[in-house]
Each structure stands twice: as structure tokens, then as C-alpha cells.
Design a protein around this motif. Structure first.
Motif, PDB file in Angstrom:
ATOM      1  N   VAL A 182       0.838  -1.208   0.000  1.00  0.00           N
ATOM      2  CA  VAL A 182       0.000   0.000   0.000  1.00  0.00           C
ATOM      3  C   VAL A 182       0.870   1.253   0.000  1.00  0.00           C
ATOM      4  O   VAL A 182       0.650   2.194  -0.778  1.00  0.00           O
ATOM      5  N   ARG A 183       1.852   1.260   0.854  1.00  0.00           N
ATOM      6  CA  ARG A 183       2.723   2.433   0.951  1.00  0.00           C
ATOM      7  C   ARG A 183       3.483   2.676  -0.350  1.00  0.00           C
ATOM      8  O   ARG A 183       3.561   3.808  -0.848  1.00  0.00           O
ATOM      9  N   VAL A 184       4.004   1.589  -0.906  1.00  0.00           N
ATOM     10  CA  VAL A 184       4.775   1.727  -2.148  1.00  0.00           C
ATOM     11  C   VAL A 184       3.874   2.146  -3.312  1.00  0.00           C
ATOM     12  O   VAL A 184       4.211   3.038  -4.106  1.00  0.00           O
ATOM     13  N   LEU A 185       2.690   1.511  -3.409  1.00  0.00           N
ATOM     14  CA  LEU A 185       1.782   1.830  -4.513  1.00  0.00           C
ATOM     15  C   LEU A 185       1.257   3.252  -4.410  1.00  0.00           C
ATOM     16  O   LEU A 185       1.065   3.928  -5.425  1.00  0.00           O
ATOM     17  N   ARG A 186       0.986   3.691  -3.187  1.00  0.00           N
ATOM     18  CA  ARG A 186       0.513   5.072  -3.043  1.00  0.00           C
ATOM     19  C   ARG A 186       1.573   6.066  -3.478  1.00  0.00           C
ATOM     20  O   ARG A 186       1.278   7.056  -4.141  1.00  0.00           O
ATOM     21  N   ARG A 187       2.824   5.796  -3.109  1.00  0.00           N
ATOM     22  CA  ARG A 187       3.891   6.728  -3.460  1.00  0.00           C
ATOM     23  C   ARG A 187       4.281   6.640  -4.928  1.00  0.00           C
ATOM     24  O   ARG A 187       4.516   7.655  -5.587  1.00  0.00           O
ATOM     25  N   GLU A 188       4.339   5.409  -5.455  1.00  0.00           N
ATOM     26  CA  GLU A 188       4.858   5.211  -6.803  1.00  0.00           C
ATOM     27  C   GLU A 188       3.788   5.188  -7.885  1.00  0.00           C
ATOM     28  O   GLU A 188       4.111   5.381  -9.057  1.00  0.00           O
ATOM     29  N   LEU A 189       2.513   4.948  -7.514  1.00  0.00           N
ATOM     30  CA  LEU A 189       1.474   4.810  -8.538  1.00  0.00           C
ATOM     31  C   LEU A 189       0.299   5.751  -8.307  1.00  0.00           C
ATOM     32  O   LEU A 189      -0.051   6.540  -9.194  1.00  0.00           O
ATOM     33  N   GLN A 190      -0.320   5.668  -7.104  1.00  0.00           N
ATOM     34  CA  GLN A 190      -1.554   6.428  -6.898  1.00  0.00           C
ATOM     35  C   GLN A 190      -1.325   7.932  -6.971  1.00  0.00           C
ATOM     36  O   GLN A 190      -2.031   8.646  -7.689  1.00  0.00           O
ATOM     37  N   ARG A 191      -0.344   8.440  -6.226  1.00  0.00           N
ATOM     38  CA  ARG A 191      -0.119   9.890  -6.205  1.00  0.00           C
ATOM     39  C   ARG A 191       0.278  10.438  -7.569  1.00  0.00           C
ATOM     40  O   ARG A 191      -0.284  11.454  -8.015  1.00  0.00           O
ATOM     41  N   LEU A 196      -1.480  13.384 -12.217  1.00  0.00           N
ATOM     42  CA  LEU A 196      -1.616  13.477 -13.676  1.00  0.00           C
ATOM     43  C   LEU A 196      -3.058  13.746 -14.069  1.00  0.00           C
ATOM     44  O   LEU A 196      -3.334  14.582 -14.946  1.00  0.00           O
ATOM     45  N   ALA A 197      -4.014  13.073 -13.406  1.00  0.00           N
ATOM     46  CA  ALA A 197      -5.434  13.289 -13.717  1.00  0.00           C
ATOM     47  C   ALA A 197      -5.858  14.716 -13.383  1.00  0.00           C
ATOM     48  O   ALA A 197      -6.570  15.370 -14.153  1.00  0.00           O
ATOM     49  N   GLU A 198      -5.429  15.228 -12.221  1.00  0.00           N
ATOM     50  CA  GLU A 198      -5.769  16.609 -11.854  1.00  0.00           C
ATOM     51  C   GLU A 198      -5.139  17.601 -12.822  1.00  0.00           C
ATOM     52  O   GLU A 198      -5.751  18.613 -13.171  1.00  0.00           O
ATOM     53  N   PHE A 199      -3.908  17.312 -13.256  1.00  0.00           N
ATOM     54  CA  PHE A 199      -3.239  18.198 -14.208  1.00  0.00           C
ATOM     55  C   PHE A 199      -3.984  18.236 -15.532  1.00  0.00           C
ATOM     56  O   PHE A 199      -4.203  19.299 -16.115  1.00  0.00           O
ATOM     57  N   VAL A 200      -4.406  17.060 -16.011  1.00  0.00           N
ATOM     58  CA  VAL A 200      -5.140  16.991 -17.287  1.00  0.00           C
ATOM     59  C   VAL A 200      -6.475  17.710 -17.168  1.00  0.00           C
ATOM     60  O   VAL A 200      -6.886  18.445 -18.079  1.00  0.00           O
ATOM     61  N   GLU A 201      -7.171  17.532 -16.028  1.00  0.00           N
ATOM     62  CA  GLU A 201      -8.475  18.172 -15.874  1.00  0.00           C
ATOM     63  C   GLU A 201      -8.353  19.687 -15.808  1.00  0.00           C
ATOM     64  O   GLU A 201      -9.251  20.417 -16.234  1.00  0.00           O
ATOM     65  N   GLY A 202      -7.239  20.182 -15.276  1.00  0.00           N
ATOM     66  CA  GLY A 202      -7.065  21.620 -15.154  1.00  0.00           C
ATOM     67  C   GLY A 202      -6.505  22.295 -16.384  1.00  0.00           C
ATOM     68  O   GLY A 202      -6.357  23.520 -16.398  1.00  0.00           O
ATOM     69  N   LEU A 203      -6.179  21.522 -17.419  1.00  0.00           N
ATOM     70  CA  LEU A 203      -5.603  22.125 -18.625  1.00  0.00           C
ATOM     71  C   LEU A 203      -6.650  22.910 -19.401  1.00  0.00           C
ATOM     72  O   LEU A 203      -7.794  22.489 -19.522  1.00  0.00           O
ATOM     73  N   LYS A 204      -6.253  24.053 -19.891  1.00  0.00           N
ATOM     74  CA  LYS A 204      -7.088  24.874 -20.762  1.00  0.00           C
ATOM     75  C   LYS A 204      -6.292  25.172 -22.031  1.00  0.00           C
ATOM     76  O   LYS A 204      -5.095  24.922 -22.105  1.00  0.00           O
ATOM     77  N   ALA A 205      -7.005  25.724 -23.022  1.00  0.00           N
ATOM     78  CA  ALA A 205      -6.341  26.021 -24.296  1.00  0.00           C
ATOM     79  C   ALA A 205      -5.271  27.099 -24.145  1.00  0.00           C
ATOM     80  O   ALA A 205      -4.325  27.155 -24.922  1.00  0.00           O
ATOM     81  N   HIS A 215       6.276  15.348  -9.120  1.00  0.00           N
ATOM     82  CA  HIS A 215       6.847  15.444  -7.762  1.00  0.00           C
ATOM     83  C   HIS A 215       7.328  14.070  -7.277  1.00  0.00           C
ATOM     84  O   HIS A 215       7.067  13.670  -6.140  1.00  0.00           O
ATOM     85  N   ARG A 216       8.013  13.361  -8.089  1.00  0.00           N
ATOM     86  CA  ARG A 216       8.530  12.058  -7.715  1.00  0.00           C
ATOM     87  C   ARG A 216       9.905  12.208  -7.068  1.00  0.00           C
ATOM     88  O   ARG A 216      10.583  13.221  -7.226  1.00  0.00           O
ATOM     89  N   GLU A 217      10.294  11.185  -6.331  1.00  0.00           N
ATOM     90  CA  GLU A 217      11.578  11.221  -5.651  1.00  0.00           C
ATOM     91  C   GLU A 217      12.710  11.311  -6.666  1.00  0.00           C
ATOM     92  O   GLU A 217      12.687  10.628  -7.690  1.00  0.00           O
ATOM     93  N   PRO A 218      13.717  12.140  -6.367  1.00  0.00           N
ATOM     94  CA  PRO A 218      14.825  12.257  -7.334  1.00  0.00           C
ATOM     95  C   PRO A 218      15.573  10.942  -7.544  1.00  0.00           C
ATOM     96  O   PRO A 218      16.166  10.730  -8.592  1.00  0.00           O
ATOM     97  N   SER A 219      15.521  10.057  -6.537  1.00  0.00           N
ATOM     98  CA  SER A 219      16.290   8.825  -6.614  1.00  0.00           C
ATOM     99  C   SER A 219      15.549   7.700  -7.343  1.00  0.00           C
ATOM    100  O   SER A 219      16.111   6.623  -7.537  1.00  0.00           O
TER     101      SER A 219
END
Length: 450
Positions: A182-191, A196-205, A215-219
Motif C-alpha cells: 500500500v505504501r509503495v503503490l501510493r507513493r509510486e502509482l496512486q499519487r 496526472l489526472a488533476e493536471f489533465v483536468e485543469g488544462l485549458k487552451a 513530484h517524484r523522488e529524485p532517486s
């Protein structure tokens, strides 16, 4: 385990959904499927472990019973040889009391005596184990037998306890693994996916230039989510470039459309033969000229022009020559008039109307006279035989009177045109009458002085 599943589901449903329709997070689906498979694996391995544990506990009980028998048979041998009935029964009772795994014990002597302890009912039944009681100091001589029955209830309880411990360990281990997942999936997949979904929904022309940052870990190592983000960035660039191209195309098409509309407007309001405005534009524009002159108390004059003997030109030289005459006269009229204020209309056939704002009758007559001289002296049309045709025009001039309607002004100018025609053509009326009047007044002035 059910509590863990409920906690996982609740954990992945936190936060407001991006859309009105309910969604099922990928992480929750993955955890749910992993949990189902983990439970199936636990059930499978638990069953196998239960069978192995049962076999192991059963073997341990048999070993323990054999050890008990090996330690108690010598004592029974002495008691049986001495025929000490009380001692034999007491030893049989102590054997059950000290060994809960034995449910029933029986001692049979060669003399036919039988000593028992326990009960052979319910779970007490089991595979009996028999041991030979030999004569003291003579191991080869048998004086009786000891029969022991294992208590299956104790066997089952021990098996269940061992299996329960194994299952609890498996469940705890599974819960820990799922928690880490759960912890790994939330950090690496869900977030990243939710971001990405919020970014796409907020895009305008108008904000396609905004870059996506997950905002992923640099490592972290580059994975499929990074490929999706990079692909989306490429898609943004292509859409932005396409929009720029579309804007350029729209601008170009708009300019072409404006040019086409201008040309269409020009074609709809311009006479194609002479280049002058046509009757349609005159009927639209002239009332406005009259209204402005009336409103600001400014003079306005018009000149009615007609080509002399035009019917004879058509009949003698053909309509092609007549068209050349009209084209040359139209070009001459447009060239002589003032640019930006005066305008000329082909009123019909060989007739033209010149509109002169801010122009009094006298000035309009001077302009008309200049037009007449220009055409009479310089306009010639070549003929098919090499000769040239001279052209003249007759003109009628009228100035607007206060409150005078358009039809009246046009009628007066037309009357002056017919007066010029009847007066011999190639002249301007009423300018000729004005000049005659000025001449008479000039000659009368010296006589009065004398």
C-alpha cells in the motif's frame, strides 16, 4: 483480514473525486486482487500445513505413548508377576493421569484378569498400541499385554493449535506485506496518477505551456509513469504547435475572407465596365449624403452627365465601340473628381451622376465645365479602320435646397441635362445661362455709368 481489506478500501477512497462519476483507484484494485490471491494461498498452504501438522502431532503422540509404555511396562511386569491387583490398577490409573494424550488403557494377564482405565467412547477411540509384559528376569516369557488408545480430542486440539499458530503467522506476514505494498503503490502509482489526472483536468487552451511535474523522488528509476508523463508532454507540444498553426491558418483564412468580402462588396457596388459605382450603391449612399448636408447646413451639388449621340455610336460603330466610349468616360470622370469626397455613379446606360459634397452650385458648374473640356479635347476612341472617334458630353448641375427630397434634386439636375441636350449638346447647364447673365450685367454697368 476483513478489517485489513476494509481499511485498504477506505484508505484509497480518501479525497474528493476528480469527476462526478465514482472511480475505482488502480491501487485499490491491485491490493484487492493481491489480497484475494494471498487468502487463497493462505488457505492452500494452511490446508497443507494442517495435514502435515496432524501427521507430525500424531507421530509425536505415538512416540510419547511408546516412551510412556517403555517406562511403565517394567513396573507392571513386577505387579503382574506378584499378582498385586491393587498395584496393577493403581499403575494403570496413574498412567492416564500423568499422560493426558492417552484416553484408554487396558492390562490383560495370562491368568485372564483385565484392568482398565479411561473410556473408549467418542474421541477416545483410536488406533490401539499393544505392548508385551514380560516376566521379570526372563524377558522372553510373556505374562500379559498393555493396550493403550490415544485420546483423539487431545490430538485434534494440538493440531488445531499448531495450525492456528501457522495461520496467524501467515496472516500477520500477509498484512505486513500488503501494508508495505500500500505504501509503495501510493507513493509510486496512486499519487503520480492522481496528480496526472488533476493536471489533465485543469488544462485549458491558454495554458498548454505548463509543464507536468509529478513530484517524484529524485532517486527513483525511470518507469512507465515517466513514459506516460513524457508522452503527455510531447502531446502538449504537438497540440500547442497545432493551435499555433491553426491560428495562423485562421488569420490567413480571415484575411482571405475579408479580401473576398471586400472584392464581393466592390463587385456588388461597382459597375464592371466603367469602374464607377452602380445604381444600387447610389440608392444606399446618396440619402445619407443629403442628410449630412441638411444636418450640418453644408452645400451639396450633383452633376447629371450624358454621352452625346451615344445611340448613333452604337448603331454606327457597334456596341463594342460604345462600351469603349463608356469605359473611357468613366475613367476620366473618376480621375478628375476629388478623391475621398466626390464620387461618381453610372446611373444607367450612358448616364452618369457625380455627387459633390461641400460644393456649391458655382463650384460644381466649374468642375462640370472642366470635365466637359477634358473629354471634348482629350478623349478619343480608336476605330477599326484606324481613325479615332471624338466624344462629347452634356451635363446638368443642381444644388440641394433646404428640405428638398432626393427625387426633386435629381429631377432638377435631369431637367438641366435635357436643357443642355436641347441647347446643342456639349455644354453645361445652368452654367451657360449663368455666364450669359453675367455678360449682360457686365455690359450694362458701363452704360449706367455714362
Amino acid at each position: 483480514m476483513a478489517c485489513i481489506a476494509a481499511w485498504l478500501t477506505e484508505d484509497f477512497q480518501l479525497g474528493a473525486p476528480l469527476r462526478q462519476e465514482p472511480i475505482r483507484p488502480i491501487t485499490a484494485t491491485l491490493i484487492r486482487r493481491a489480497l484475494i490471491r494471498a487468502l487463497l494461498c493462505i488457505l492452500l498452504f494452511g490446508s497443507l500445513q494442517a495435514w502435515l501438522t496432524y501427521r507430525q502431532v500424531q507421530h509425536s503422540f505415538q512416540v510419547a505413548v511408546r516412551n510412556v509404555a517403555s517406562s511403565n511396562v517394567p513396573l507392571l511386569s513386577v505387579s503382574v508377576w506378584d499378582v498385586d491387583i491393587e498395584a496393577i490398577q493403581r499403575q494403570v490409573n496413574l498412567l492416564l493421569e500423568n499422560n493426558p494424550s492417552i484416553g484408554y488403557a487396558t492390562v490383560n494377564t495370562n491368568t485372564g484378569q483385565q484392568f482398565t482405565a479411561g473410556q473408549l467412547t467418542g474421541a477416545g477411540r483410536g488406533q490401539p498400541l499393544e505392548f508385551r509384559i514380560s516376566q521379570p528376569n526372563v524377558p522372553s516369557a510373556t505374562i500379559g499385554t498393555l493396550t493403550l488408545n490415544v485420546d483423539t480430542n487431545v490430538l485434534y486440539r494440538e493440531t488445531l493449535r499448531s495450525v492456528g499458530v501457522v495461520l496467524v503467522q501467515c496472516l500477520v506476514l500477509t498484512a505486513l506485506i500488503l501494508g508495505l505494498m500500500v505504501r509503495v503503490l501510493r507513493r509510486e502509482l496512486q499519487r503520480p496518477m492522481r496528480h496526472l489526472a488533476e493536471f489533465v483536468e485543469g488544462l485549458k487552451a491558454d495554458n498548454l505551456s505548463i509543464k507536468l511535474d509529478l513530484h517524484r523522488e529524485p532517486s527513483h528509476r525511470r518507469d512507465e509513469i515517466d513514459l506516460v508523463a513524457e508522452g503527455f508532454g510531447t502531446l502538449q507540444d504537438r497540440i500547442r504547435q497545432h493551435i499555433v498553426t491553426l491560428d495562423a491558418q485562421v488569420t490567413e483564412r480571415t484575411q482571405q475572407l475579408v479580401s473576398a468580402l471586400t472584392k464581393l462588396k466592390e463587385l456588388s457596388t461597382t459597375d464592371p465596365l466603367t469602374g464607377c459605382y452602380n445604381r444600387i450603391l447610389f440608392n444606399e449612399r446618396f440619402p445619407g449624403e443629403l442628410g449630412r448636408a441638411e444636418r450640418y447646413v453644408r452645400p451639396l451639388s450633383i452633376i447629371f452627365c450624358d454621352v452625346d449621340r451615344f445611340k448613333m455610336v452604337n448603331d454606327t460603330y457597334g456596341h463594342g465601340t460604345g462600351d469603349q466610349v463608356l469605359a473611357v468616360i468613366g475613367e476620366c470622370l473618376r480621375r478628375i473628381l476629388r478623391v475621398g469626397s466626390d464620387w461618381v455613379v453610372r446611373y444607367g446606360g450612358e448616364e452618369f451622376v457625380m455627387v459633390l459634397p461641400e460644393t456649391s452650385l458655382g463650384v460644381a458648374c466649374e468642375i462640370a465645365e472642366r470635365l466637359r473640356l477634358e473629354i471634348a479635347q482629350q478623349v478619343t476612341v480608336p476605330l477599326s479602320d484606324g481613325a479615332f472617334l471624338n466624344v462629347t458630353i452634356s451635363l446638368g448641375v443642381a444644388e440641394q435646397r433646404a428640405g428638398e427630397p432626393m427625387t426633386s434634386l435629381l429631377h432638377r439636375a435631369d431637367e438641366w441635362l435635357y436643357a443642355a441636350k436641347n441647347g446643342g449638346r456639349n455644354q453645361v447647364q445652368p452654367c451657360a445661362q449663368l455666364r450669359e447673365k453675367e455678360t449682360v450685367l457686365s455690359s450694362a454697368a458701363p452704360n449706367a455709368a455714362n
